[in-house]
Enzyme design. Structure first.
Site, PDB file in Angstrom:
ATOM      1  N   HIS A 197       5.873  -8.811  11.332  1.00 38.31           N
ATOM      2  CA  HIS A 197       6.684  -8.640  10.116  1.00 38.31           C
ATOM      3  C   HIS A 197       8.166  -8.710  10.499  1.00 38.31           C
ATOM      4  O   HIS A 197       8.586  -8.104  11.488  1.00 38.31           O
ATOM      5  CB  HIS A 197       6.461  -7.264   9.475  1.00 38.31           C
ATOM      6  CG  HIS A 197       5.071  -7.019   8.981  1.00 38.31           C
ATOM      7  ND1 HIS A 197       4.525  -7.692   7.916  1.00 38.31           N
ATOM      8  CD2 HIS A 197       4.123  -6.149   9.403  1.00 38.31           C
ATOM      9  CE1 HIS A 197       3.290  -7.245   7.701  1.00 38.31           C
ATOM     10  NE2 HIS A 197       3.028  -6.313   8.591  1.00 38.31           N
TER      11      HIS A 197
ATOM     12  N   HIS B 243      -1.060   0.166  15.257  1.00 38.39           N
ATOM     13  CA  HIS B 243      -1.397   1.438  14.653  1.00 38.39           C
ATOM     14  C   HIS B 243      -2.858   1.511  14.193  1.00 38.39           C
ATOM     15  O   HIS B 243      -3.222   2.445  13.462  1.00 38.39           O
ATOM     16  CB  HIS B 243      -0.456   1.698  13.455  1.00 38.39           C
ATOM     17  CG  HIS B 243      -0.669   0.747  12.298  1.00 38.39           C
ATOM     18  ND1 HIS B 243      -1.016   1.190  11.048  1.00 38.39           N
ATOM     19  CD2 HIS B 243      -0.648  -0.601  12.204  1.00 38.39           C
ATOM     20  CE1 HIS B 243      -1.160   0.163  10.224  1.00 38.39           C
ATOM     21  NE2 HIS B 243      -0.944  -0.933  10.898  1.00 38.39           N
TER      22      HIS B 243
ATOM     23  N   ASP C  35      -3.247  -7.865   5.892  1.00 41.34           N
ATOM     24  CA  ASP C  35      -1.995  -8.632   5.785  1.00 41.34           C
ATOM     25  C   ASP C  35      -1.857  -9.650   6.917  1.00 41.34           C
ATOM     26  O   ASP C  35      -1.021 -10.553   6.840  1.00 41.34           O
ATOM     27  CB  ASP C  35      -0.761  -7.720   5.715  1.00 41.34           C
ATOM     28  CG  ASP C  35      -0.719  -6.667   6.789  1.00 41.34           C
ATOM     29  OD1 ASP C  35      -1.779  -6.205   7.237  1.00 41.34           O
ATOM     30  OD2 ASP C  35       0.399  -6.272   7.188  1.00 41.34           O
TER      31      ASP C  35
ATOM     32  N   GLU D 246      -5.964  -5.829  10.129  1.00 43.94           N
ATOM     33  CA  GLU D 246      -5.553  -5.404   8.789  1.00 43.94           C
ATOM     34  C   GLU D 246      -5.340  -6.653   7.913  1.00 43.94           C
ATOM     35  O   GLU D 246      -4.863  -7.693   8.394  1.00 43.94           O
ATOM     36  CB  GLU D 246      -4.265  -4.547   8.855  1.00 43.94           C
ATOM     37  CG  GLU D 246      -4.038  -3.814   7.547  1.00 43.94           C
ATOM     38  CD  GLU D 246      -3.043  -2.654   7.629  1.00 43.94           C
ATOM     39  OE1 GLU D 246      -2.413  -2.446   8.683  1.00 43.94           O
ATOM     40  OE2 GLU D 246      -2.895  -1.962   6.600  1.00 43.94           O
TER      41      GLU D 246
ATOM     42  N   HIS E  35      -4.683  -8.178  15.134  1.00 45.94           N
ATOM     43  CA  HIS E  35      -4.800  -6.981  14.289  1.00 45.94           C
ATOM     44  C   HIS E  35      -5.619  -7.369  13.061  1.00 45.94           C
ATOM     45  O   HIS E  35      -5.344  -8.392  12.429  1.00 45.94           O
ATOM     46  CB  HIS E  35      -3.383  -6.553  13.904  1.00 45.94           C
ATOM     47  CG  HIS E  35      -3.258  -5.347  13.042  1.00 45.94           C
ATOM     48  ND1 HIS E  35      -4.215  -4.356  12.967  1.00 45.94           N
ATOM     49  CD2 HIS E  35      -2.241  -4.946  12.213  1.00 45.94           C
ATOM     50  CE1 HIS E  35      -3.803  -3.418  12.126  1.00 45.94           C
ATOM     51  NE2 HIS E  35      -2.610  -3.746  11.656  1.00 45.94           N
TER      52      HIS E  35
ATOM     53  N   TYR F 291      10.145   1.086   8.772  1.00 43.72           N
ATOM     54  CA  TYR F 291       8.802   0.614   9.124  1.00 43.72           C
ATOM     55  C   TYR F 291       8.150   1.583  10.109  1.00 43.72           C
ATOM     56  O   TYR F 291       6.995   1.996   9.937  1.00 43.72           O
ATOM     57  CB  TYR F 291       8.870  -0.800   9.731  1.00 43.72           C
ATOM     58  CG  TYR F 291       7.505  -1.418   9.848  1.00 43.72           C
ATOM     59  CD1 TYR F 291       6.967  -2.158   8.809  1.00 43.72           C
ATOM     60  CD2 TYR F 291       6.727  -1.196  10.977  1.00 43.72           C
ATOM     61  CE1 TYR F 291       5.693  -2.681   8.889  1.00 43.72           C
ATOM     62  CE2 TYR F 291       5.459  -1.709  11.078  1.00 43.72           C
ATOM     63  CZ  TYR F 291       4.947  -2.458  10.025  1.00 43.72           C
ATOM     64  OH  TYR F 291       3.676  -2.958  10.112  1.00 43.72           O
TER      65      TYR F 291
ATOM     66  N   HIS G 298       0.816  -1.225   0.000  1.00 37.61           N
ATOM     67  CA  HIS G 298       0.000   0.000   0.000  1.00 37.61           C
ATOM     68  C   HIS G 298       0.853   1.280   0.000  1.00 37.61           C
ATOM     69  O   HIS G 298       0.754   2.143   0.849  1.00 37.61           O
ATOM     70  CB  HIS G 298      -1.095   0.011   1.083  1.00 37.61           C
ATOM     71  CG  HIS G 298      -0.659  -0.141   2.531  1.00 37.61           C
ATOM     72  ND1 HIS G 298       0.318   0.613   3.109  1.00 37.61           N
ATOM     73  CD2 HIS G 298      -1.124  -0.951   3.504  1.00 37.61           C
ATOM     74  CE1 HIS G 298       0.441   0.272   4.372  1.00 37.61           C
ATOM     75  NE2 HIS G 298      -0.413  -0.676   4.638  1.00 37.61           N
TER      76      HIS G 298
ATOM     77  N   ASP H 190       2.284  -5.564  14.547  1.00 36.44           N
ATOM     78  CA  ASP H 190       3.124  -4.707  13.689  1.00 36.44           C
ATOM     79  C   ASP H 190       4.266  -4.013  14.442  1.00 36.44           C
ATOM     80  O   ASP H 190       5.304  -3.689  13.843  1.00 36.44           O
ATOM     81  CB  ASP H 190       2.274  -3.615  13.037  1.00 36.44           C
ATOM     82  CG  ASP H 190       1.446  -4.125  11.868  1.00 36.44           C
ATOM     83  OD1 ASP H 190       1.743  -5.199  11.343  1.00 36.44           O
ATOM     84  OD2 ASP H 190       0.501  -3.415  11.483  1.00 36.44           O
TER      85      ASP H 190
HETATM   86 FE1  FEO Z   1      -1.058  -3.006  10.169  1.00 44.13          FE
HETATM   87 FE2  FEO Z   1       1.010  -5.417   9.114  1.00 44.13          FE
HETATM   88  O1  FEO Z   1      -0.612  -4.571   9.271  1.00 44.13           O
END
Ligand code: FEO
Length: 411
Positions: free
Chosen positions: A239, A161, A96, A94, A92, A208, A38, A180
């Site tokens: 990640h 976040h 991913d 999101e 989370h 990051y 993104h 994250d």
């Molecule tokens: Fe906020 Fe890695 O997703």
């Protein structure tokens, strides 16, 4: 949603080197080929980390992107029968990390989904009409979910976040699944910080933080304070590599970054059409560098650098100047993108000023000047402008403003 690939579920019985600690394995996916996340330029790939905890009960921490969930399911199946999995934790929502959850739960018939109330709300909106068919248990920091010898505890980390962001903590292993936070976009074969080049990992962690976490510095400070009393042997983000050797280092860096600590660094950020604004940038750079070799001064032509790297450098810069020629009475379009991005990231205020050339009508440098006012940075002078091509006087003025900026920062 992308098509689910069940042809990836081939069981190969040979997945090795996944152990994080005894009975806790890596079951995520290393994405060597992703280059755009993104708008985050992931030149070194990325990972979507997931972990399998085997105890009297079995738990999976987080999922992966939809298109890689088949690999995650295969990785789990390599360790345990899929109908033995009792829990899936969603730290989370999101995509991913949660994109694969619907498919994952299809393959884990017994599993209960553990998430906080905000996460359940978001998942309900993402997976419309499906979440009410799942076995969901809403958890809070007061809950302890026993797996047998180990326990899942939960720490809400709102706006680090996303609103529903959460850490899961395993006290018996002193292991923090930090989602994250403390992550890095980098694909590696080794799973640990001490198996990689540390400066490279720290650079990825900084990038990051700058590109994803910067706007939420206050929330990061609150989380660091809340987590300060937790004994932590290992931090396993969603990640990048797991911090098992340099965890204190990354905690210190998060403390600094979230507090907006700046270094003696100036960025000369510019675009140019026919080299006039480039010449001005060069003179500002030379003025700033003439003051002290303590300063790190960087020239950043915005069409030869990416937004992701510009943001990473901006995070701890003390000064930044922005230059653009005037095009159609505006700043150049790529600089407009850079300024929009920087504004959203809410970096700590820098000493700054605007500059640029123009022809028959000005406007570019003035727009930048207004942007500096709007975001509340410390403007050290009025815009430096020149008509068509800079002469000696203009270049001398640029040099002098570079000197003034450097002196302001060193004060
Ligand atoms: Fe906020 Fe890695 O997703």
């Amino acid at each position: 949603m992308l098509e689910f690939r069940d042809d990836y579920l081939i069981h190969i019985d040979s997945i090795v080197n996944t152990e994080i600690v005894k009975d806790i394995d890596y079951v995520g996916f290393v994405d060597w080929n992703v280059r755009d996340f993104h708008s985050f330029d992931t030149f070194h790939g990325a990972t979507y980390n997931s972990y399998l905890i085997q105890d009297e009960k079995t738990a999976v921490i987080d999922s992966v992107k939809t298109q890689y969930v088949s690999y995650q399911i295969r990785n789990i199946a390599d360790k345990v029968p899929l109908d033995n999995v009792d829990y899936v934790v969603c730290n989370h929502a999101e995509p991913d990390h949660a994109g694969g959850i619907a498919a994952l739960l299809e393959y884990l018939p017994k599993a209960q989904l553990l998430c906080n109330v905000k996460c359940k709300d978001i998942l309900t909106d993402y997976f419309k009409g499906v979440v009410n068919k799942w076995n969901v248990r809403v958890v809070s920091p007061d809950d302890a979910v026993s797996l047998g010898k180990r326990t899942l505890r939960f720490i809400n980390t709102p706006m680090v976040h996303w609103p529903e962001s959460m850490f899961t903590y395993l006290p018996e292993e002193q292991l923090l699944f930090s989602m994250d936070a403390f992550g890095q976009h980098i694909a590696t074969s080794g799973r640990f910080d001490d198996q990689q080049d540390l400066p490279e990992i720290l650079r990825a962690a900084k990038s990051y933080y700058a590109n994803i976490v910067t706007p939420y510095g206050k929330q990061v400070q609150a989380v660091l304070k809340a987590a300060a009393d937790l004994p932590v042997k290992m931090i396993a983000p969603s990640h990048g590599v797991i911090w098992r050797t340099h965890q204190q280092k990354i905690l210190e860096l998060y403390q600094q970054w979230s507090a907006g600590v700046q270094s003696k660094k100036i960025l000369v950020v510019y675009d140019s059409m026919w080299e006039s604004t480039s010449m001005m940038a060069q003179s500002i750079f030379e003025g700033a560098t003439s003051v002290s070799d303590e300063l790190d001064v960087q020239m950043i032509h915005i069409r030869k650098n990416c937004l992701t790297d510009i943001a990473a450098e901006m995070l701890d810069a003390a000064g930044a100047v922005f230059g653009s020629p005037t095009l159609n009475m505006q700043m150049m379009p790529h600089l407009s993108s850079v300024l929009t991005y920087i504004k959203g990231l809410k970096f700590s205020p820098k000493a700054a000023f605007a500059f640029g050339s123009y022809g028959w009508s000005s406007g570019g440098a003035e727009q930048i000047d207004k942007w500096i006012d709007d975001i509340g940075w410390k403007k050290i002078c009025q815009p430096v402008k020149c008509r068509f091509k800079p002469d000696t006087n203009i270049l001398k003025l640029c040099f002098n403003e570079g000197v003034k900026l450097a002196q302001t920062i060193l004060k």
